[in-house]
Design a protein around this motif. Structure first.
Motif, PDB file in Angstrom:
ATOM      1  N   ASP A 131      11.028  -0.492 -14.511  1.00  0.00           N
ATOM      2  CA  ASP A 131       9.729  -0.213 -15.104  1.00  0.00           C
ATOM      3  C   ASP A 131       8.577  -0.971 -14.455  1.00  0.00           C
ATOM      4  O   ASP A 131       7.454  -0.935 -14.950  1.00  0.00           O
ATOM      5  N   ARG A 132       8.835  -1.657 -13.352  1.00  0.00           N
ATOM      6  CA  ARG A 132       7.795  -2.468 -12.729  1.00  0.00           C
ATOM      7  C   ARG A 132       8.195  -2.836 -11.309  1.00  0.00           C
ATOM      8  O   ARG A 132       9.337  -2.652 -10.903  1.00  0.00           O
ATOM      9  N   VAL A 181       0.723  -2.089   1.774  1.00  0.00           N
ATOM     10  CA  VAL A 181       1.575  -3.090   2.430  1.00  0.00           C
ATOM     11  C   VAL A 181       2.201  -2.488   3.684  1.00  0.00           C
ATOM     12  O   VAL A 181       2.318  -1.263   3.818  1.00  0.00           O
ATOM     13  N   THR A 182       2.641  -3.350   4.585  1.00  0.00           N
ATOM     14  CA  THR A 182       3.159  -2.895   5.877  1.00  0.00           C
ATOM     15  C   THR A 182       4.608  -2.419   5.815  1.00  0.00           C
ATOM     16  O   THR A 182       5.044  -1.658   6.675  1.00  0.00           O
ATOM     17  N   CYS A 183       5.371  -2.890   4.832  1.00  0.00           N
ATOM     18  CA  CYS A 183       6.774  -2.467   4.718  1.00  0.00           C
ATOM     19  C   CYS A 183       6.845  -1.120   4.004  1.00  0.00           C
ATOM     20  O   CYS A 183       5.913  -0.726   3.294  1.00  0.00           O
ATOM     21  N   ASN A 184       7.953  -0.410   4.190  1.00  0.00           N
ATOM     22  CA  ASN A 184       8.099   0.921   3.615  1.00  0.00           C
ATOM     23  C   ASN A 184       8.810   0.841   2.268  1.00  0.00           C
ATOM     24  O   ASN A 184      10.017   0.604   2.201  1.00  0.00           O
ATOM     25  N   LEU A 185       8.070   1.053   1.191  1.00  0.00           N
ATOM     26  CA  LEU A 185       8.628   1.010  -0.155  1.00  0.00           C
ATOM     27  C   LEU A 185       9.095   2.379  -0.636  1.00  0.00           C
ATOM     28  O   LEU A 185       9.840   2.465  -1.614  1.00  0.00           O
ATOM     29  N   ALA A 186       8.678   3.441   0.035  1.00  0.00           N
ATOM     30  CA  ALA A 186       8.905   4.802  -0.453  1.00  0.00           C
ATOM     31  C   ALA A 186      10.371   5.120  -0.743  1.00  0.00           C
ATOM     32  O   ALA A 186      10.678   5.746  -1.762  1.00  0.00           O
ATOM     33  N   PRO A 187      11.329   4.728   0.107  1.00  0.00           N
ATOM     34  CA  PRO A 187      12.721   5.106  -0.154  1.00  0.00           C
ATOM     35  C   PRO A 187      13.454   4.179  -1.121  1.00  0.00           C
ATOM     36  O   PRO A 187      14.618   4.425  -1.433  1.00  0.00           O
ATOM     37  N   LEU A 245      -7.815   0.368  -6.668  1.00  0.00           N
ATOM     38  CA  LEU A 245      -7.440   1.200  -7.804  1.00  0.00           C
ATOM     39  C   LEU A 245      -8.603   2.131  -8.141  1.00  0.00           C
ATOM     40  O   LEU A 245      -9.723   1.681  -8.403  1.00  0.00           O
ATOM     41  N   ILE A 246      -8.338   3.428  -8.120  1.00  0.00           N
ATOM     42  CA  ILE A 246      -9.400   4.394  -8.427  1.00  0.00           C
ATOM     43  C   ILE A 246      -9.003   5.190  -9.673  1.00  0.00           C
ATOM     44  O   ILE A 246      -9.425   4.869 -10.776  1.00  0.00           O
ATOM     45  N   MET A 247      -8.138   6.178  -9.479  1.00  0.00           N
ATOM     46  CA  MET A 247      -7.696   6.994 -10.615  1.00  0.00           C
ATOM     47  C   MET A 247      -6.196   6.831 -10.877  1.00  0.00           C
ATOM     48  O   MET A 247      -5.650   7.492 -11.753  1.00  0.00           O
ATOM     49  N   GLU A 248      -5.535   5.952 -10.142  1.00  0.00           N
ATOM     50  CA  GLU A 248      -4.085   5.814 -10.260  1.00  0.00           C
ATOM     51  C   GLU A 248      -3.692   5.197 -11.603  1.00  0.00           C
ATOM     52  O   GLU A 248      -4.416   4.379 -12.178  1.00  0.00           O
ATOM     53  N   ASP A 249      -2.515   5.607 -12.062  1.00  0.00           N
ATOM     54  CA  ASP A 249      -1.932   4.992 -13.258  1.00  0.00           C
ATOM     55  C   ASP A 249      -1.181   3.736 -12.813  1.00  0.00           C
ATOM     56  O   ASP A 249       0.033   3.747 -12.597  1.00  0.00           O
ATOM     57  N   VAL A 250      -1.929   2.648 -12.651  1.00  0.00           N
ATOM     58  CA  VAL A 250      -1.382   1.390 -12.153  1.00  0.00           C
ATOM     59  C   VAL A 250      -2.103   0.233 -12.841  1.00  0.00           C
ATOM     60  O   VAL A 250      -3.318   0.270 -13.031  1.00  0.00           O
ATOM     61  N   THR A 304       2.720  -2.319 -12.714  1.00  0.00           N
ATOM     62  CA  THR A 304       3.311  -1.311 -13.591  1.00  0.00           C
ATOM     63  C   THR A 304       2.503  -0.018 -13.516  1.00  0.00           C
ATOM     64  O   THR A 304       1.443   0.037 -12.905  1.00  0.00           O
ATOM     65  N   GLY A 305       3.007   1.026 -14.163  1.00  0.00           N
ATOM     66  CA  GLY A 305       2.333   2.314 -14.171  1.00  0.00           C
ATOM     67  C   GLY A 305       3.099   3.350 -13.357  1.00  0.00           C
ATOM     68  O   GLY A 305       3.840   3.002 -12.431  1.00  0.00           O
ATOM     69  N   SER A 306       2.917   4.606 -13.690  1.00  0.00           N
ATOM     70  CA  SER A 306       3.711   5.672 -13.075  1.00  0.00           C
ATOM     71  C   SER A 306       3.425   5.872 -11.590  1.00  0.00           C
ATOM     72  O   SER A 306       4.257   6.420 -10.860  1.00  0.00           O
ATOM     73  N   ASP A 307       2.253   5.436 -11.118  1.00  0.00           N
ATOM     74  CA  ASP A 307       1.897   5.611  -9.707  1.00  0.00           C
ATOM     75  C   ASP A 307       2.138   4.351  -8.877  1.00  0.00           C
ATOM     76  O   ASP A 307       1.721   4.286  -7.718  1.00  0.00           O
ATOM     77  N   ARG A 308       2.822   3.359  -9.453  1.00  0.00           N
ATOM     78  CA  ARG A 308       2.892   2.037  -8.815  1.00  0.00           C
ATOM     79  C   ARG A 308       3.522   2.054  -7.422  1.00  0.00           C
ATOM     80  O   ARG A 308       3.020   1.396  -6.507  1.00  0.00           O
ATOM     81  N   LEU A 309       4.603   2.806  -7.247  1.00  0.00           N
ATOM     82  CA  LEU A 309       5.302   2.781  -5.965  1.00  0.00           C
ATOM     83  C   LEU A 309       4.460   3.410  -4.863  1.00  0.00           C
ATOM     84  O   LEU A 309       4.271   2.827  -3.788  1.00  0.00           O
ATOM     85  N   ARG A 310       3.946   4.598  -5.121  1.00  0.00           N
ATOM     86  CA  ARG A 310       3.133   5.282  -4.112  1.00  0.00           C
ATOM     87  C   ARG A 310       1.879   4.478  -3.788  1.00  0.00           C
ATOM     88  O   ARG A 310       1.493   4.346  -2.623  1.00  0.00           O
ATOM     89  N   TRP A 311       1.249   3.924  -4.817  1.00  0.00           N
ATOM     90  CA  TRP A 311       0.004   3.191  -4.620  1.00  0.00           C
ATOM     91  C   TRP A 311       0.226   1.916  -3.802  1.00  0.00           C
ATOM     92  O   TRP A 311      -0.459   1.684  -2.808  1.00  0.00           O
ATOM     93  N   LEU A 312       1.206   1.095  -4.184  1.00  0.00           N
ATOM     94  CA  LEU A 312       1.432  -0.157  -3.460  1.00  0.00           C
ATOM     95  C   LEU A 312       1.929   0.111  -2.049  1.00  0.00           C
ATOM     96  O   LEU A 312       1.608  -0.644  -1.120  1.00  0.00           O
TER      97      LEU A 312
END
Length: 338
Positions: free
Chosen positions: A107-108, A72-78, A129-134, A60-68
């Motif tokens: 939401d997750r 991972v090897t698959c493309n989650l961005a689109p 995880l460093i500064m991401e909202d995750v 969860t968290g607002s940065d979850r998609l970009r961070w994960l």
């Protein structure tokens, strides 16, 4: 009394468009014909199974998609809610930490990984995880994964998830047209009944395993492990995006793809009968070149197996032996071919 779920509504024609039947490409022969026949029968009827070997991490968290997407090897961005992907979490040296199903919700994100790798994957993800909202939570006791394979899989998964307050996505399980539903643990019984009533019987793990091996789909902990590169497991064609941006381990994975090849390869074999997992694969001259990892009987009385063999002996048509059994490499890599 709990209300039974109903999935009786037929799948729409749109839900069936673009379905690619499970196909097995292999060298000519009786065992190969059985592979093709089994593949065709699997493609014409939808079946399901509970993936008891899948643990659940919830991100969860607002940065979850970009961070994960960077791990991972698959493309989650689109992807958007209701979509998903099959991919790999790799180490910085490109070896597979775990294979993962990723399902996006509003939401997750739900990540299905092998039960035996959940703790290690959780630890690895949180270390980046460093500064991401995750936030990453281990939630295996709360969720169960239902895999559906066949032409109505996406539609049935979506309806099952909606009725059970769960989540679903079309993604590769045994074929490109498959889907998963992730539902609350308490919903397993009613979801099973509803899916079966809609025409998709819920298979026992042993029956699903036979289909998996017949289609040449590798399984973590059986056919490959954390010492394996994606190309060794023959997963680069369906679990790795070579168009996406950077992710952990990308440099090694891309170098293997662009500049050479691995030293071993998971390959499907055609045989006259079922060999034992762990049996030695050898050349006709007797040189040991690999090991059988999975095997199953086929409808015509012959058999197929997955084996990790030296790359030089992984070409289709290569004659090999497994003990007293003659074997032949039946396809260049597991999985439906594009």
């Amino acid at each position: 009394m709990r209300k039974a779920l109903s999935l009786a509504e037929p799948a729409s024609p749109q839900a069936r468009e673009g379905r690619r039947p499970g196909r097995v490409a292999c060298a000519a022969g009786r065992g190969d014909a059985a592979l093709t026949a089994m593949s065709g029968s699997i493609a014409t009827a939808t079946v399901a199974t509970w993936l008891e070997e899948r643990a659940t991490l919830v991100v969860t968290g607002s940065d979850r998609l970009r961070w994960l997407n960077g791990l991972v090897t698959c493309n989650l961005a689109p992807l958007t809610p209701g979509q998903g992907a099959y991919g790999l979490a790799t180490s910085k040296v490109g070896r597979i930490l775990a294979d993962v199903f990723v399902v996006l919700a509003a939401d997750r994100m739900l990540v299905g990984c092998p039960v035996g790798r959940a703790a290690e994957l959780h630890r690895s993800l949180e270390s980046y995880l460093i500064m991401e909202d995750v936030e990453v939570e281990e939630a295996s006791s709360a969720w169960r994964w239902l895999a559906l394979h066949g032409p109505d899989a996406p539609a049935l998964a979506a309806r099952a998830a909606a009725d059970a307050a769960g989540h679903a996505a079309p993604l590769f399980v045994l074929d490109a047209g498959d889907a998963v539903a992730v539902v609350p643990a308490a919903s397993v019984a009613p979801v099973s009944e509803a899916v079966a009533a809609a025409g998709a019987p819920v298979l026992a793990p042993e029956a699903w395993e036979q289909r998996r091996v017949a289609l040449g789909i590798p399984r973590f902990g059986v056919d490959f492990d954390e010492k394996t590169y994606p190309q060794e497991a023959a997963l680069e064609r369906r679990a790795v995006s070579f168009q996406k941006g950077c992710y952990l381990g990308q440099e090694v994975v891309c170098r293997l793809e662009m500049r050479g090849h691995v030293h071993r390869r998971l390959t499907r074999l055609a045989l006259a009968s079922v060999p034992a997992p762990g049996a030695t694969v050898a050349t006709e001259a007797g040189e040991a070149v690999g090991l059988v990892t999975s095997a199953t009987a086929l409808p015509d009385g012959t058999a197929t197996a997955l084996a990790m063999v030296k790359y030089a002996h992984s070409e289709p048509g290569t004659a090999l032996r497994v003990g007293d059994l003659a074997a032949r490499v039946a396809s260049p890599d597991p999985g439906p071919l594009a």
